[in-house]
Design a protein around this motif. Structure first.
Motif, PDB file in Angstrom:
ATOM      1  N   MET A   2     -16.820  36.344  36.109  1.00  0.00           N
ATOM      2  CA  MET A   2     -15.439  36.651  35.688  1.00  0.00           C
ATOM      3  C   MET A   2     -15.065  38.316  35.828  1.00  0.00           C
ATOM      4  O   MET A   2     -14.036  38.642  34.779  1.00  0.00           O
ATOM      5  CB  MET A   2     -15.538  36.400  34.116  1.00  0.00           C
ATOM      6  N   GLU A  23     -13.182  41.653  36.693  1.00  0.00           N
ATOM      7  CA  GLU A  23     -11.907  41.738  37.204  1.00  0.00           C
ATOM      8  C   GLU A  23     -11.662  43.221  37.462  1.00  0.00           C
ATOM      9  O   GLU A  23     -12.242  44.079  36.547  1.00  0.00           O
ATOM     10  CB  GLU A  23     -10.829  41.436  36.143  1.00  0.00           C
ATOM     11  N   LYS A  65     -13.992  45.068  34.617  1.00  0.00           N
ATOM     12  CA  LYS A  65     -14.145  44.457  33.336  1.00  0.00           C
ATOM     13  C   LYS A  65     -14.214  42.674  33.321  1.00  0.00           C
ATOM     14  O   LYS A  65     -13.605  42.250  33.906  1.00  0.00           O
ATOM     15  CB  LYS A  65     -12.791  44.719  32.477  1.00  0.00           C
ATOM     16  N   CYS A  66     -15.336  42.592  32.278  1.00  0.00           N
ATOM     17  CA  CYS A  66     -15.395  41.122  32.190  1.00  0.00           C
ATOM     18  C   CYS A  66     -14.446  40.589  31.288  1.00  0.00           C
ATOM     19  O   CYS A  66     -13.984  40.980  30.140  1.00  0.00           O
ATOM     20  CB  CYS A  66     -16.984  40.827  31.489  1.00  0.00           C
ATOM     21  N   LYS A  67     -13.804  39.294  31.958  1.00  0.00           N
ATOM     22  CA  LYS A  67     -12.716  38.671  31.056  1.00  0.00           C
ATOM     23  C   LYS A  67     -13.230  38.260  29.992  1.00  0.00           C
ATOM     24  O   LYS A  67     -12.355  37.763  28.946  1.00  0.00           O
ATOM     25  CB  LYS A  67     -12.082  37.666  32.159  1.00  0.00           C
ATOM     26  N   LYS A  68     -14.363  37.614  29.895  1.00  0.00           N
ATOM     27  CA  LYS A  68     -14.972  36.848  28.813  1.00  0.00           C
ATOM     28  C   LYS A  68     -15.446  38.019  27.658  1.00  0.00           C
ATOM     29  O   LYS A  68     -14.813  37.780  26.505  1.00  0.00           O
ATOM     30  CB  LYS A  68     -16.307  36.269  29.462  1.00  0.00           C
ATOM     31  N   GLY A  94     -15.430  41.519  27.900  1.00  0.00           N
ATOM     32  CA  GLY A  94     -14.737  42.897  27.710  1.00  0.00           C
ATOM     33  C   GLY A  94     -15.837  43.947  28.330  1.00  0.00           C
ATOM     34  O   GLY A  94     -15.370  45.105  28.334  1.00  0.00           O
TER      35      GLY A  94
END
Ligand code: ZN
Length: 48
Positions: free
Chosen positions: A1, A3, A20-23, A25
């Motif tokens: 995840m 981005e 940055k992890c979408k899940k 942060g």
């Protein structure tokens, strides 16, 4: 995840892509690989 949200330039390591992890942060930084699409990454980072 993860981005890609930005790009850093390190004198020793070269391009560092900031993800940055979408899940959750979480921020992660990875050295850009040869096969990464640099044009795409630079365009992405220019938005921020
Ligand atoms: Zn996460």
């Amino acid at each position: 995840m993860l981005e890609p949200i930005g790009l850093e330039i390190n004198n020793k390591k070269g391009y560092i892509i900031v993800f940055k992890c979408k899940k959750c942060g979480m921020i992660r930084k990875n050295k850009a690989a040869k096969d990464d699409d640099m044009d795409k990454i630079i365009k992405l980072s220019a938005k921020h």
